[in-house]
Design a protein around this motif. Structure first.
Motif, PDB file in Angstrom:
ATOM      1  N   ASP A   1      14.585   4.825   4.297  1.00 44.74           N
ATOM      2  CA  ASP A   1      13.231   4.325   4.018  1.00 44.74           C
ATOM      3  C   ASP A   1      12.375   5.400   3.362  1.00 44.74           C
ATOM      4  O   ASP A   1      11.606   5.117   2.437  1.00 44.74           O
ATOM      5  N   ALA A   2      12.486   6.634   3.839  1.00 45.05           N
ATOM      6  CA  ALA A   2      11.702   7.721   3.258  1.00 45.05           C
ATOM      7  C   ALA A   2      12.110   7.978   1.817  1.00 45.05           C
ATOM      8  O   ALA A   2      11.257   8.211   0.946  1.00 45.05           O
ATOM      9  N   VAL A   3      13.394   7.936   1.528  1.00 47.69           N
ATOM     10  CA  VAL A   3      13.865   8.176   0.165  1.00 47.69           C
ATOM     11  C   VAL A   3      13.434   7.034  -0.755  1.00 47.69           C
ATOM     12  O   VAL A   3      13.057   7.253  -1.917  1.00 47.69           O
ATOM     13  N   ALA A   4      13.435   5.793  -0.259  1.00 45.02           N
ATOM     14  CA  ALA A   4      12.949   4.665  -1.060  1.00 45.02           C
ATOM     15  C   ALA A   4      11.461   4.830  -1.379  1.00 45.02           C
ATOM     16  O   ALA A   4      11.015   4.536  -2.501  1.00 45.02           O
ATOM     17  N   LEU A   5      10.678   5.301  -0.410  1.00 42.21           N
ATOM     18  CA  LEU A   5       9.256   5.539  -0.647  1.00 42.21           C
ATOM     19  C   LEU A   5       9.058   6.660  -1.654  1.00 42.21           C
ATOM     20  O   LEU A   5       8.162   6.588  -2.517  1.00 42.21           O
ATOM     21  N   LEU A   6       9.878   7.702  -1.588  1.00 44.27           N
ATOM     22  CA  LEU A   6       9.792   8.782  -2.572  1.00 44.27           C
ATOM     23  C   LEU A   6      10.035   8.251  -3.975  1.00 44.27           C
ATOM     24  O   LEU A   6       9.329   8.635  -4.922  1.00 44.27           O
ATOM     25  N   ARG A   7      10.997   7.375  -4.120  1.00 42.88           N
ATOM     26  CA  ARG A   7      11.254   6.794  -5.439  1.00 42.88           C
ATOM     27  C   ARG A   7      10.036   6.008  -5.938  1.00 42.88           C
ATOM     28  O   ARG A   7       9.699   6.055  -7.125  1.00 42.88           O
ATOM     29  N   LYS A   8       9.368   5.301  -5.037  1.00 42.26           N
ATOM     30  CA  LYS A   8       8.187   4.539  -5.441  1.00 42.26           C
ATOM     31  C   LYS A   8       7.062   5.481  -5.874  1.00 42.26           C
ATOM     32  O   LYS A   8       6.382   5.229  -6.888  1.00 42.26           O
ATOM     33  N   LEU A   9       6.875   6.561  -5.148  1.00 39.58           N
ATOM     34  CA  LEU A   9       5.859   7.547  -5.526  1.00 39.58           C
ATOM     35  C   LEU A   9       6.169   8.133  -6.897  1.00 39.58           C
ATOM     36  O   LEU A   9       5.280   8.273  -7.748  1.00 39.58           O
TER      37      LEU A   9
ATOM     38  N   PRO B   1       5.282  13.108 -12.021  1.00 45.10           N
ATOM     39  CA  PRO B   1       6.328  12.752 -11.049  1.00 45.10           C
ATOM     40  C   PRO B   1       7.336  13.881 -10.866  1.00 45.10           C
ATOM     41  O   PRO B   1       7.453  14.790 -11.697  1.00 45.10           O
ATOM     42  N   GLY B   2       8.088  13.761  -9.792  1.00 41.43           N
ATOM     43  CA  GLY B   2       9.133  14.746  -9.512  1.00 41.43           C
ATOM     44  C   GLY B   2      10.525  14.159  -9.533  1.00 41.43           C
ATOM     45  O   GLY B   2      11.469  14.804  -9.068  1.00 41.43           O
ATOM     46  N   GLY B   3      10.672  12.965 -10.071  1.00 43.60           N
ATOM     47  CA  GLY B   3      11.959  12.274 -10.022  1.00 43.60           C
ATOM     48  C   GLY B   3      13.084  12.979 -10.742  1.00 43.60           C
ATOM     49  O   GLY B   3      14.262  12.770 -10.410  1.00 43.60           O
ATOM     50  N   GLU B   4      12.761  13.817 -11.729  1.00 45.07           N
ATOM     51  CA  GLU B   4      13.800  14.532 -12.450  1.00 45.07           C
ATOM     52  C   GLU B   4      14.320  15.741 -11.685  1.00 45.07           C
ATOM     53  O   GLU B   4      15.279  16.386 -12.125  1.00 45.07           O
TER      54      GLU B   4
ATOM     55  N   ARG C   1       2.515   6.454   2.639  1.00 46.80           N
ATOM     56  CA  ARG C   1       2.173   5.037   2.470  1.00 46.80           C
ATOM     57  C   ARG C   1       0.671   4.878   2.254  1.00 46.80           C
ATOM     58  O   ARG C   1       0.230   4.047   1.441  1.00 46.80           O
ATOM     59  N   HIS C   2      -0.126   5.662   2.992  1.00 45.09           N
ATOM     60  CA  HIS C   2      -1.580   5.598   2.807  1.00 45.09           C
ATOM     61  C   HIS C   2      -1.962   6.043   1.396  1.00 45.09           C
ATOM     62  O   HIS C   2      -2.819   5.408   0.749  1.00 45.09           O
ATOM     63  N   LEU C   3      -1.359   7.115   0.929  1.00 50.11           N
ATOM     64  CA  LEU C   3      -1.637   7.561  -0.441  1.00 50.11           C
ATOM     65  C   LEU C   3      -1.290   6.476  -1.449  1.00 50.11           C
ATOM     66  O   LEU C   3      -2.074   6.167  -2.363  1.00 50.11           O
ATOM     67  N   LEU C   4      -0.111   5.920  -1.296  1.00 50.03           N
ATOM     68  CA  LEU C   4       0.373   4.931  -2.258  1.00 50.03           C
ATOM     69  C   LEU C   4      -0.530   3.697  -2.284  1.00 50.03           C
ATOM     70  O   LEU C   4      -0.891   3.194  -3.370  1.00 50.03           O
ATOM     71  N   GLN C   5      -0.909   3.200  -1.131  1.00 53.65           N
ATOM     72  CA  GLN C   5      -1.749   1.998  -1.077  1.00 53.65           C
ATOM     73  C   GLN C   5      -3.114   2.236  -1.711  1.00 53.65           C
ATOM     74  O   GLN C   5      -3.628   1.382  -2.458  1.00 53.65           O
ATOM     75  N   PHE C   6      -3.720   3.377  -1.438  1.00 50.35           N
ATOM     76  CA  PHE C   6      -5.025   3.679  -2.034  1.00 50.35           C
ATOM     77  C   PHE C   6      -4.881   3.878  -3.542  1.00 50.35           C
ATOM     78  O   PHE C   6      -5.732   3.409  -4.325  1.00 50.35           O
ATOM     79  N   TYR C   7      -3.827   4.548  -3.954  1.00 49.69           N
ATOM     80  CA  TYR C   7      -3.620   4.799  -5.381  1.00 49.69           C
ATOM     81  C   TYR C   7      -3.434   3.487  -6.144  1.00 49.69           C
ATOM     82  O   TYR C   7      -3.973   3.317  -7.251  1.00 49.69           O
ATOM     83  N   GLU C   8      -2.680   2.569  -5.588  1.00 53.09           N
ATOM     84  CA  GLU C   8      -2.434   1.303  -6.278  1.00 53.09           C
ATOM     85  C   GLU C   8      -3.733   0.523  -6.480  1.00 53.09           C
ATOM     86  O   GLU C   8      -3.864  -0.222  -7.457  1.00 53.09           O
ATOM     87  N   ARG C   9      -4.720   0.695  -5.594  1.00 53.26           N
ATOM     88  CA  ARG C   9      -5.990  -0.012  -5.731  1.00 53.26           C
ATOM     89  C   ARG C   9      -7.004   0.746  -6.586  1.00 53.26           C
ATOM     90  O   ARG C   9      -7.931   0.138  -7.138  1.00 53.26           O
ATOM     91  N   ASN C  10      -6.817   2.064  -6.706  1.00 50.41           N
ATOM     92  CA  ASN C  10      -7.844   2.888  -7.349  1.00 50.41           C
ATOM     93  C   ASN C  10      -7.235   3.915  -8.293  1.00 50.41           C
ATOM     94  O   ASN C  10      -7.713   5.049  -8.390  1.00 50.41           O
ATOM     95  N   SER C  11      -6.223   3.540  -9.013  1.00 51.68           N
ATOM     96  CA  SER C  11      -5.489   4.529  -9.808  1.00 51.68           C
ATOM     97  C   SER C  11      -6.347   5.167 -10.897  1.00 51.68           C
ATOM     98  O   SER C  11      -6.058   6.282 -11.336  1.00 51.68           O
ATOM     99  N   ASP C  12      -7.429   4.486 -11.337  1.00 45.52           N
ATOM    100  CA  ASP C  12      -8.267   5.056 -12.395  1.00 45.52           C
ATOM    101  C   ASP C  12      -9.055   6.268 -11.914  1.00 45.52           C
ATOM    102  O   ASP C  12      -9.528   7.063 -12.732  1.00 45.52           O
TER     103      ASP C  12
ATOM    104  N   PHE D   1       8.880  16.455  -1.631  1.00 40.20           N
ATOM    105  CA  PHE D   1      10.136  15.894  -1.146  1.00 40.20           C
ATOM    106  C   PHE D   1      10.167  15.927   0.386  1.00 40.20           C
ATOM    107  O   PHE D   1       9.876  16.967   0.984  1.00 40.20           O
ATOM    108  N   PRO D   2      10.532  14.842   1.034  1.00 42.58           N
ATOM    109  CA  PRO D   2      10.438  14.779   2.500  1.00 42.58           C
ATOM    110  C   PRO D   2      11.341  15.779   3.208  1.00 42.58           C
ATOM    111  O   PRO D   2      10.980  16.289   4.277  1.00 42.58           O
ATOM    112  N   TRP D   3      12.517  16.086   2.647  1.00 44.06           N
ATOM    113  CA  TRP D   3      13.404  17.040   3.304  1.00 44.06           C
ATOM    114  C   TRP D   3      12.802  18.447   3.273  1.00 44.06           C
ATOM    115  O   TRP D   3      13.030  19.233   4.191  1.00 44.06           O
TER     116      TRP D   3
END
Length: 578
Positions: free
Chosen positions: A247-255, A262-265, A174-185, A142-144
């Motif tokens: 913006d940071a909270v929106a990115l957290l939701r995407k992660l 996930p940690g959304g709960e 953002r770097h983590l997310l972009q790499f993960y979306e291309r190489n999630s396997d 969590f960013p906070w």
């Protein structure tokens, strides 16, 4: 060698934003049998269990990032981040040969190996092109909580620039997310906040999704609450962060939406504070409760945490007033505007100093008790209810205070002594953040605006001379951020301190004189007594004797403060429990 197939050279890369649980994940991988390196960064007070960070990879990546980030663009080049996010990737090939050497050396062991360094997050494509059989474990937090951890770690760049925390968090993730979306396997995305409750799931995913057959099937829990601070699911800080760092909270939701664990709960936002002017405003009479006044001058990023700390004790706080003391910093003005939008009461004035800002806030409220909270500090739960109860039961007491928890440049509990006026005259040892009866403030005529520093000290002396008692609660009252450039540090400059002491001695000279040691006070008193008898109060001589008495008073205290006062030659500074 085909991707996705295990070989003797299989590498496991553990990475994520700094202060996000990567050491924890790396320790789990080591416990499961992955060779995380033999030359590791040593454990220290902040991480006594160790960082599990390969020194060679750390040194290499630190060198690379510093070479590829401009030194004149602000930010923190050691982490590869600048204010304009300039990273010269065209220079990466210069480091390819050395990187190949590191991989060859570690892969030669013939077992599953890996490394951990948060800086890898910015170099994922670079390493992926050099290794045919790599798996990736990504941690996000969590960013906070990351922002708080960066402050607790005490790095001066972040104490000077608290506004860096959320942009760096977003940059890395953002770097983590972009790499993960291309190489999630070949990747695991894991919330550090959720990991402790899902260790079995983590181990299963290592074996199934990453196709790694580990030497050991279980890992002993390595969690320690003191090393991984986390808040409640409905912590008020989340709402304030969601408004000021959307913006940071929106990115957290995407992660959270893509993560394997996930940690959304574990977090949520709400609108529970948006419809009322202050935490605790439930329609009752504000005079029956506690007022919290927060002056703010260009401390907007810190203010987020201060406001949230008040919201955490909302049941004991009837009013919260923020005083914008002529802030000029763009980010601070943005934060103040968002707080106003949420319904918090913000008063604006031209810059007039801390004393005037506190007076403005107190004057605009009606609570019989108040707490002055600096914008870079945080109230702690448990203090207000006990302090209020004590003042209710002891009408002769005007001030209740407690200990403070230091963080930033220093860390530990600062144990404050019981009040004694003689000791207080020798130097202030009580912070402004205390529960104060409003009548004390009225009797003193408010905070003295002529004190451009050390205003708390003058206020306590003035309060005591008006007959009010002080009481210390043996518990922590608030978090105190020790940082460079604060008012405390600026007031220890010799010239400013001297001017403030002169003013204080002029205003309260009789009180200081009564507390002079007898060997210093007796000669002047004796001479004055003899003069009254022999010369029958001859005006000229009495004026001369008063002058000598004042000079002796001033000479003693100025000499005392020169050696022992705040910033003096023998000042031991803040005492704390490490």
């Amino acid at each position: 060698m085909n991707r996705g197939l295990q070989s003797a050279a299989t590498a496991v890369v553990v990475t994520g934003m700094h202060r996000s649980g990567t050491s924890l994940a790396a320790s789990l991988m080591a416990a499961l049998g992955v060779d995380m390196g033999r030359r590791l960064v040593r454990a220290d007070r902040r991480n006594p269990r160790g960082y599990f960070e390969d020194v060679d990879f750390l040194t290499f990546q630190r060198t690379l990032l510093r070479a590829c980030t401009p030194a004149d663009d602000g930010g923190h080049t050691d982490w590869g981040w600048t204010e304009n996010e300039r990273l010269d990737r065209e220079r990466f090939p210069e480091f390819t040969e050395e990187a190949h050497g590191l991989i060859s050396l570690r892969a030669a062991g013939g077992r599953i190996w890996g490394w951990k360094d948060p800086r890898t997050t910015l170099l994922l494509d670079f390493w992926d092109e050099l290794h045919d059989d790599a798996r990736y474990v990504f941690l996000y937090r969590f960013p906070w909580e990351v922002a708080d951890s960066m402050q607790r770690a005490g790095g001066e760049v972040f104490l000077d620039h608290p506004e860096y925390a959320y942009p760096i968090w977003s940059y890395y993730n953002r770097h983590l997310l972009q790499f993960y979306e291309r190489n999630s396997d070949r990747c695991l995305m894991v919330s550090a906040n959720a990991l402790r409750a899902d260790l079995d799931r983590f181990r299963q995913l290592i074996e199934t999704k990453l196709s790694l057959h580990l030497l050991r099937r279980t890992a002993a829990p390595v969690f320690e609450d003191s090393l991984f601070h986390t808040g409640n699911r409905d912590d008020p800080l989340i709402d304030v962060v969601a408004a000021t760092h959307a913006d940071a909270v929106a990115l957290l939701r995407k992660l959270d939406s893509l993560a394997d664990i996930p940690g959304g709960e574990l977090w949520q936002t709400s609108t529970r504070f948006s419809a009322r002017p202050a935490p605790g405003a439930d329609g009752g009479n504000p005079a029956d409760g506690v007022t919290v006044v927060i002056p703010c001058f260009n401390d907007g990023e810190f203010l987020i945490e201060a406001v949230a700390s008040v919201a955490r004790v909302a049941e004991h706080c009837r009013e919260l007033v923020i005083v914008n003391d002529g802030s000029t910093d763009r980010r601070t003005l943005e934060v103040l505007a968002e707080l106003e939008r949420l319904g918090y009461r913000v008063l604006h004035q031209q810059n007039a100093g801390l004393s005037a800002a506190r007076n403005t806030g107190i004057r605009a409220t009606s609570g019989r008790y108040y707490v002055p909270l600096d914008a870079d500090n945080r109230l702690l739960p448990g203090f207000l209810e006990k302090a209020v109860s004590f003042l209710d039961e002891h009408p002769e007491t005007g001030v209740v205070y407690g200990d403070r928890m230091l963080f930033g440049r220093r860390y530990g509990r600062d144990r404050v002594p019981d009040f004694e006026l003689g000791a207080m005259l020798g130097g202030n040892n009580i912070d402004a953040c205390a529960l104060i009866r409003r009548r004390c403030w009225e009797d003193c005529g408010g905070y003295d605006t002529a004190m451009a520093g050390l205003e708390d000290w003058e206020f306590w002396i003035n309060t005591a001379r008006h007959g009010w008692g002080f009481y210390r609660l043996d518990q922590l009252a608030f978090d105190y951020r020790v940082r460079p450039g604060s008012l405390l540090f600026s007031c220890t400059r010799t010239g400013l301190r001297g001017r403030l002491l002169d003013y204080l001695l002029d205003k309260h000279g009789d009180l200081f004189y009564r507390h002079l040691p007898a060997p210093v006070r007796w000669p002047a008193d004796r001479l004055a007594g003899l003069a009254r008898i022999a010369l029958r109060d001859q005006a000229g001589l009495n004026r001369a004797l008063r002058w000598l008495r004042a000079r002796g008073n001033r000479l003693f205290w100025k000499t005392f403060w020169y050696f022992f006062g705040s910033g003096g030659l023998l000042d031991r500074g803040v005492q704390s429990d490490e």
